[in-house]
Scaffold this motif. Structure first.
Motif: not given
Length: 463
Positions: A111, A114, A248, A250
């Motif tokens: 996280q 990101l 964003v 991943d």
């Protein structure tokens, strides 16, 4: 026996039973003394017993105060993977969820990767106009009551929350701002009440406080999820943090789930507005008590800005203002204490600390170590010249924590407080109301006890 803060370590780790500390009570040790007067008591025991202090504990779980930069760096940086966040963070989770500030392990690492781009300097700079325009509007609202006593901390909390809503969600959610502010205010009041409770009632119990808190969470969720849905549906982009989080992807090209987006923005909202407002409040109080420092700040503002609205690019020219804010955070760090718990046994301060122990870190305490901060109670912004910063260990100053888990919003918080303070001080001087005591109250954060009562005076009318 008094243990020197610079005592030498033994060649082999000592037993945890040999960690010095104050006498306490059966079963709970010195924890009731910490609860009664945490600031004075923790500063006192650190000076008396040294770098690592045993505070006793509940049952077999021991609590230790860690206050030397060397040992703080070991836990927060060198061996950080062996530690989880402590119990005081679980309180905030009940409102903010699994945001970056509160999550753990591999999930936190992915996280963080990101979210990190949302806090790069060019993106943060784009938020400056929202910050200064909201501050200028607040200054205009204060003008008709100039000269009348008011709780400045309350005013700054309201302003900081308004700015947080703008920077996180954008300017197109003005109709929802009041609902968000009310939810955060109710929730934080509840968390402040819970933080020092020896036996907090579980959240599922229908007490009046718990019910108010649950309604605040539900109200917040209704607003935030609707904003997320509307933004995804419209595809609108902006400079706010929400837009950055929605953009964003991943490594698999997947977008962040709505629940995680919600947790991230709410975490930033809760932590960010509180720390900014408290830092500004303490800074205005210190300037009121030290007019020579205030004059130097105002001279710098006049020379750099000449009365105009500050911008992000002006901040390098406001170096003394920045040093004043850092000194304020040294003396009165907004989030003054946090905890860590070792997953496996570890050596800290020359002692073997068992897994499951609770390590307390207090920036309020470490910032008052005379070996790193001579005459620690004195107000001296010059402590933060580049030369003097280089003389100190990095972990002797930790208003935003340290190591890989240092607050990701640190840069945003620093430049937001600079812009707000520069805007406010160009219009007003602040005087403490005579007869009112100014002392910190240590709960979840370090607020002025009973508020910060001051009078405002227009700069043009100050002799």
């Amino acid at each position: 026996m008094i243990h020197s803060q610079t005592s030498m370590r033994s060649s082999a780790p000592l037993s945890v039973r040999e960690v010095p500390g104050p006498r306490g009570y059966p079963l709970v040790g010195a924890l009731p003394k910490v609860r009664k007067d945490p600031l004075q008591f923790l500063v006192q025991v650190a000076r008396q017993y040294g770098d690592l202090v045993c505070l006793g504990g509940v049952g077999n779980q021991k609590f230790f105060l860690v206050n030397h930069p060397r040992d703080i760096e070991h836990v927060l940086k060198t061996n950080h993977r062996n530690y989880t966040k402590g119990t005081n963070f679980k309180l905030i989770k009940s409102f903010a969820g699994e945001g970056l500030f509160l999550s753990e392990g591999d999930f936190w690492r992915s996280q963080r990767k990101l979210v990190q781009p949302a806090f790069h300097v060019p993106r943060l700079a784009a938020l400056a106009t929202s910050i200064t325009s909201a501050t200028e509007a607040a200054v205009e609202r204060w003008l008709p009551r100039a000269g009348q006593p008011r709780d400045v901390e309350h005013e700054l909390m309201h302003l900081s929350l308004e700015i947080s809503v703008r920077t996180l969600f954008g300017s197109d959610v003005a109709e929802d701002a009041d609902a968000v502010r009310k939810s955060v205010s109710v929730a934080f009041s509840h968390l402040h009440e819970k933080v020092w409770s020896l036996a907090p009632l579980p959240l599922w119990m229908p007490t009046p406080s718990n019910l108010r808190f649950q309604r605040a969470v539900a109200s917040m969720d209704e607003v935030v999820y609707r904003i997320i849905r509307d933004r995804r549906r419209s595809g609108a982009e902006g400079n706010d943090v929400l837009s950055m989080l929605l953009a964003v992807r991943d490594e698999n090209g997947e977008r962040m789930p709505d629940r995680q987006v919600r947790d991230e923005v709410v975490t930033m909202l809760v932590a960010g507005h509180e720390s900014t407002a408290i830092t500004l409040a303490w800074t205005l109080a210190l300037l009121s008590r030290h007019p020579d420092i205030e004059r130097r700040v105002c001279d710098e503002l006049d020379g750099t800005l000449g009365g105009r609205t500050p911008t992000f690019s002006d901040l390098p020219g406001l170096s003394y203002l920045g040093m004043v804010l850092k000194e304020s955070m040294r003396l009165y760090p907004a989030f003054w204490m946090f905890t860590r718990t070792p997953v496996e046994d570890d050596e800290v301060g020359g002692h073997t600390i068992p897994a499951g122990s609770v390590l307390l870190f207090s920036s309020y305490v470490t910032h008052r170590r005379a070996d790193f901060w001579p005459n620690p109670e004195a107000v001296d912004p010059e402590r933060f010249t580049p030369e003097r910063i280089a003389e100190r260990p990095a972990f002797s100053y930790l208003p935003f924590g340290g190591g890989p888990r240092q607050c990701i919003g640190m840069r945003l918080a620093e430049f937001q407080t600079q812009l707000m303070l520069a805007t406010i001080l160009q219009r007003f001087g602040f005087h403490l109301v005579p007869g009112r005591r100014l002392e910190p109250e240590a709960t979840l954060s370090l607020r002025p006890k009973g508020g910060l009562w001051m009078t405002l005076h227009e700069r043009a009318n100050i002799s």
